[in-house]
Design an enzyme around this catalytic site. Structure first.
Site, PDB file in Angstrom:
ATOM      1  CG  ASP A  55     -15.563  -8.081  14.278  1.00 46.25           C
ATOM      2  OD1 ASP A  55     -15.139  -7.284  14.004  1.00 46.25           O
ATOM      3  OD2 ASP A  55     -16.722  -8.065  13.502  1.00 46.25           O
ATOM      4  CG  LEU A 101     -19.442  -2.167   5.718  1.00 43.15           C
ATOM      5  CD1 LEU A 101     -19.142  -2.642   5.358  1.00 43.15           C
ATOM      6  CD2 LEU A 101     -20.519  -0.833   5.883  1.00 43.15           C
ATOM      7  CE  LYS A 136     -18.769  -7.191   5.925  1.00 40.19           C
ATOM      8  NZ  LYS A 136     -17.372  -8.148   5.728  1.00 40.19           N
ATOM      9  NE  ARG A 157     -10.516  -2.688   2.853  1.00 41.28           N
ATOM     10  CZ  ARG A 157     -11.324  -2.616   3.654  1.00 41.28           C
ATOM     11  NH1 ARG A 157     -12.389  -2.390   4.586  1.00 41.28           N
ATOM     12  NH2 ARG A 157     -11.049  -3.691   4.707  1.00 41.28           N
ATOM     13  CD  GLU A 195     -16.210  -8.464  -0.122  1.00 45.11           C
ATOM     14  OE1 GLU A 195     -15.691  -7.310  -0.536  1.00 45.11           O
ATOM     15  OE2 GLU A 195     -15.460  -9.318   0.341  1.00 45.11           O
ATOM     16  CB  CYS A 460     -11.561 -53.061  14.517  1.00 42.83           C
ATOM     17  SG  CYS A 460     -11.516 -54.686  15.031  1.00 42.83           S
TER      18      CYS A 460
END
Ligand code: IVH
Length: 706
Positions: A55, A101, A136, A157, A195, A460
């Site tokens: 972004d 967006l 989102k 999409r 979504e 160990c």
């Protein structure tokens, strides 16, 4: 598609631009690098940059193009939405383009978004705009088309204009109705956007099953979801348990082609309507906010509870609620002007693995720890990350000098998602896992590590360097074990370095005058420590048993055993059969506890502790709690927060337990009751935000159990 050299070049240059931003002279390379990262993300499902980093670079390109519009080319990443076309599925044209967006990261970004919306709509700054805010979701976007009430097509999409048809896959997803009563609303044809994603707990199950059957595990729920959408085998989609949330009604017309969207007044209402028609919507997580300040508050509150939400969410989406205003503001080629994503703090970043160090635990387990170039992740700087065990390193082919993708999952766990093979430059060194204890530096007498059947860690078996004793002491004083108030890891390390602590019995034989004269201590802190230690001496024996660091002996089994004995040393006479006769004690615990009490050194240690005043006889708290099924809090989980006025925290927890409740330590969707005292903080906020927790005062709690 790209050569290793190109991959490395795009990666390195982007990293450079993150600290020294690109200039107008870099524009061609910046565009190419962004295209490469989009391809890695959308096509290959294997990003090499964190979303947040991408972004930032995208914004740099926008800024350069903003001041040099003559340099905008039609193929610039700013001129189209991201691409997930791989050529495997049939392309279909979307009814309306599926846009992306713009992003915001804080209250200031939100305020400037609000300003720009008002400017565009000619609304005075002092006038409020109502927004609708929702999660989102971090999955794969889909568009579902209905005609005459039937689902006729579903698509991903793709590039925003052309998607990939995946109707057969969508038909296997129970959250997508095959028929929805749209005709009742006079709608003949409609397209909803949403979504598709996988619930976090379901994702864990899927990965466990894949691991068990030898398949590669998915890096995260998003990869599992997008892969599930685009597979050619609809059964695979079904098996992954994909769910689709609808977040937009993008298109709706009647039989004559008249727009039906106009009849709806707000986005919020349109989503509620979708919910009534049988679509899955983020019920309880959507909020109407009367202005941008309220939006900023909701975003900040939501970020706190992000981890406890059942689905992966990488931010919130803020949308102008009024659909008429949405229409008036329109879109750029890339995103609508009426919506913005509010992105949560980055959870992923890339870094370089500089070295691997090894730590030893209280029972001798060796844990490899990656030392990485420090990176900023979700608000903290990370430089050390556990690599768990040898198998983890092998399965991910992690090498020293590798570039690694780091993720902070949950509130605290940070892990290495993968190492990036494509960025290797020849300087990488495969990890040679130690065969002898890496902590013990006595080269003359190396201790060979062992691995027991069914265990993943090398251990160990006989510590000669004292490192395990130190870990046992740290555990012994901790909250989980003897709970010695104020006695933390750093005190143990300091006293150990002075030679005062050789094993746990020395904790009860400290010289407080010597402590008092240590730098940073004084009579007050020494006195306080003494009283905490004296208090711990009277602990119930189940705490003591647990604090001995016996391999496989946990808190629960310690309680079960303590309930059966009068004195800790009674266990000297117990054989394995006697242990397994206790309900819920298995053979592994039995073998380890009886071996511990058959060792003379251990018996001597316990006797030393007893001589130094540590209680070894059963107390009331060791006797089993009998709670009837109709106890007022039976089956409920409970958490106390803030300062209680009528009782201590421990007392309250005990009361809750006696009344059938189980005390838990964090606010999550598993919590039923939160009891709040004075000055309750983030836990209360988180519980309020969840909306599913019963919140009560101390008095209400007391009334309830009475
Ligand atoms: S609205 C034109 N709402 O985020 C409206 N998108 O970066 C654009 N996403 O591809 C989308 N949750 O797949 C919207 N509640 C939500 C969302 C959401 C997830 C995804 C969506 C889109 C991407 C945009």
């Amino acid at each position: 598609m790209y050569t290793t050299q190109q991959e490395k070049q795009y990666f390195d240059i982007c990293k450079k631009w993150l600290t020294a931003p690109a200039t107008v002279l870099d524009i061609t390379l910046l565009k190419d690098a962004l295209k490469y990262h989009e391809w890695k993300y959308y096509v290959m499902n294997s990003p090499t940059l964190a979303d947040y980093e991408y972004d930032q670079l995208y914004k740099q390109l926008e800024a350069i193009e903003g001041s040099h519009p003559e340099l905008i080319t039609p193929d610039s990443p700013t001129q189209r939405v991201a691409n997930d076309l791989s050529g495997d599925l049939d392309p279909v044209a979307h009814v309306v383009p599926m846009l992306s967006l713009a992003n915001s990261y804080n209250a200031e970004d939100l305020a400037s978004f609000d300003k720009s919306v008002k400017r565009y709509l000619n609304i005075p700054e002092e006038q409020d705009i109502e927004y609708s805010v929702e999660p989102k979701f971090d999955g794969g976007s889909i568009a579902v088309l209905y005609e005459d009430d039937f689902l006729i097509r579903a698509a991903t999409r793709g590039n925003g204009t052309m998607g990939e048809e995946m109707t057969a896959n969508a038909r296997t997803m129970p959250s997508i109705p095959l028929k929805a009563p749209l005709a009742e609303l006079g709608i003949y044809k409609a397209e909803m956007r949403g979504e598709a994603l996988i619930r976090k707990d379901n994702f864990t199950k899927i990965n466990k099953a894949r691991e068990a059957s030898g398949q590669t595990v998915f890096a995260n729920p998003r990869n599992a979801a997008t892969g599930g959408l685009r597979t050619k085998d609809p059964n695979e989609t079904r098996n992954r348990g994909l769910e689709a949330f609808i977040f937009q009604l993008a298109y709706a017309v009647d039989k004559d082609g008249n727009d039906k969207l106009q009849e709806l007044s707000t986005h919020y209402e349109s989503i509620e309507l979708m919910g009534r028609l049988g679509f899955k919507i983020p019920t309880g997580q959507m909020k109407k906010c009367k202005n941008i300040e309220e939006v900023a508050k909701y975003c900040a509150d939501w970020e706190v509870k992000r981890e406890s939400y059942e689905y992966e969410v990488d931010g919130l989406v803020v949308k102008v609620n009024d659909l008429k205003l949405q229409e008036r503001s329109g879109s750029t080629q890339h995103h609508p002007r009426w919506a913005i994503a509010y992105k949560f703090k980055a959870k992923q970043a890339t870094s370089v693995l500089n070295d691997i160090e090894y730590q030893v635990g209280k029972i001798g387990s060796i844990t490899p720890v990656a030392k990485i170039e420090p990176v900023h992740l979700a608000g903290v700087t990370v430089s050390s990350i556990s690599l768990h065990n040898e198998d983890f390193i092998k399965s991910k082919d992690i090498r020293i000098n590798d570039t690694v993708l780091v993720e902070r999952a949950g509130d605290v766990i940070t892990y290495i998602v993968k190492s990036m093979e494509e960025l290797r430059d020849g300087s990488q060194i495969p990890v040679e896992y130690p065969k002898v204890c890496p902590i013990n530096t006595d080269e003359e007498n190396p201790v060979t590590l062992i691995k027991e059947e069914g265990e993943s860690a090398w251990r160990c078996p006989k510590c000669t360097c004292g490192a395990q004793d130190l870990q046992r002491m740290i555990f012994h004083v901790s909250k989980n074990a003897m709970d010695i108030d104020g006695f933390g890891k750093s005190y143990v390390e300091t006293f150990h370095s002075h030679g005062w602590l050789k094993d746990i019995s020395d904790i009860y034989n400290l010289d407080y005058n010597a402590i008092e004269s240590l730098e940073g201590f004084g009579s007050k802190s020494a006195e306080k420590l003494k009283s905490s230690i004296n208090k711990a001496k009277n602990n119930p024996i189940h705490r003591l048993l647990h604090s001995l660091s016996i391999h496989h002996l946990g808190k629960k089994a310690s309680k079960l055993i303590a309930a059966e004995i009068n004195h800790v040393l009674d266990l000297q006479n117990w054989n394995e059969e006697k242990f397994v006769a206790i309900k819920d004690i298995g053979p592994v615990v039995a073998i380890n506890v009886s071996a511990y009490f058959a060792d003379d050194d251990n018996i001597a240690l316990i006797k030393r502790m007893e001589e130094r005043g540590v209680n070894m006889t059963q107390t009331e708290a060791d006797q089993p709690l009998v709670v009837s099924e109709d106890a007022p809090l039976s089956g409920k989980t409970i958490l106390f927060t803030g300062s209680l006025q009528k009782m201590g925290r421990k007392e309250a927890q005990k009361l809750a337990e006696q009344n059938g409740a189980k005390n838990i330590s964090a606010v999550s969707s598993n919590l039923n009751i939160l009891v709040v005292g004075e000055k309750a903080g983030s836990k209360l906020k988180k519980a309020q935000a969840l909306g599913t927790v019963k919140i009560m005062t101390e008095d209400e709690f007391l009334v309830m159990i009475r």
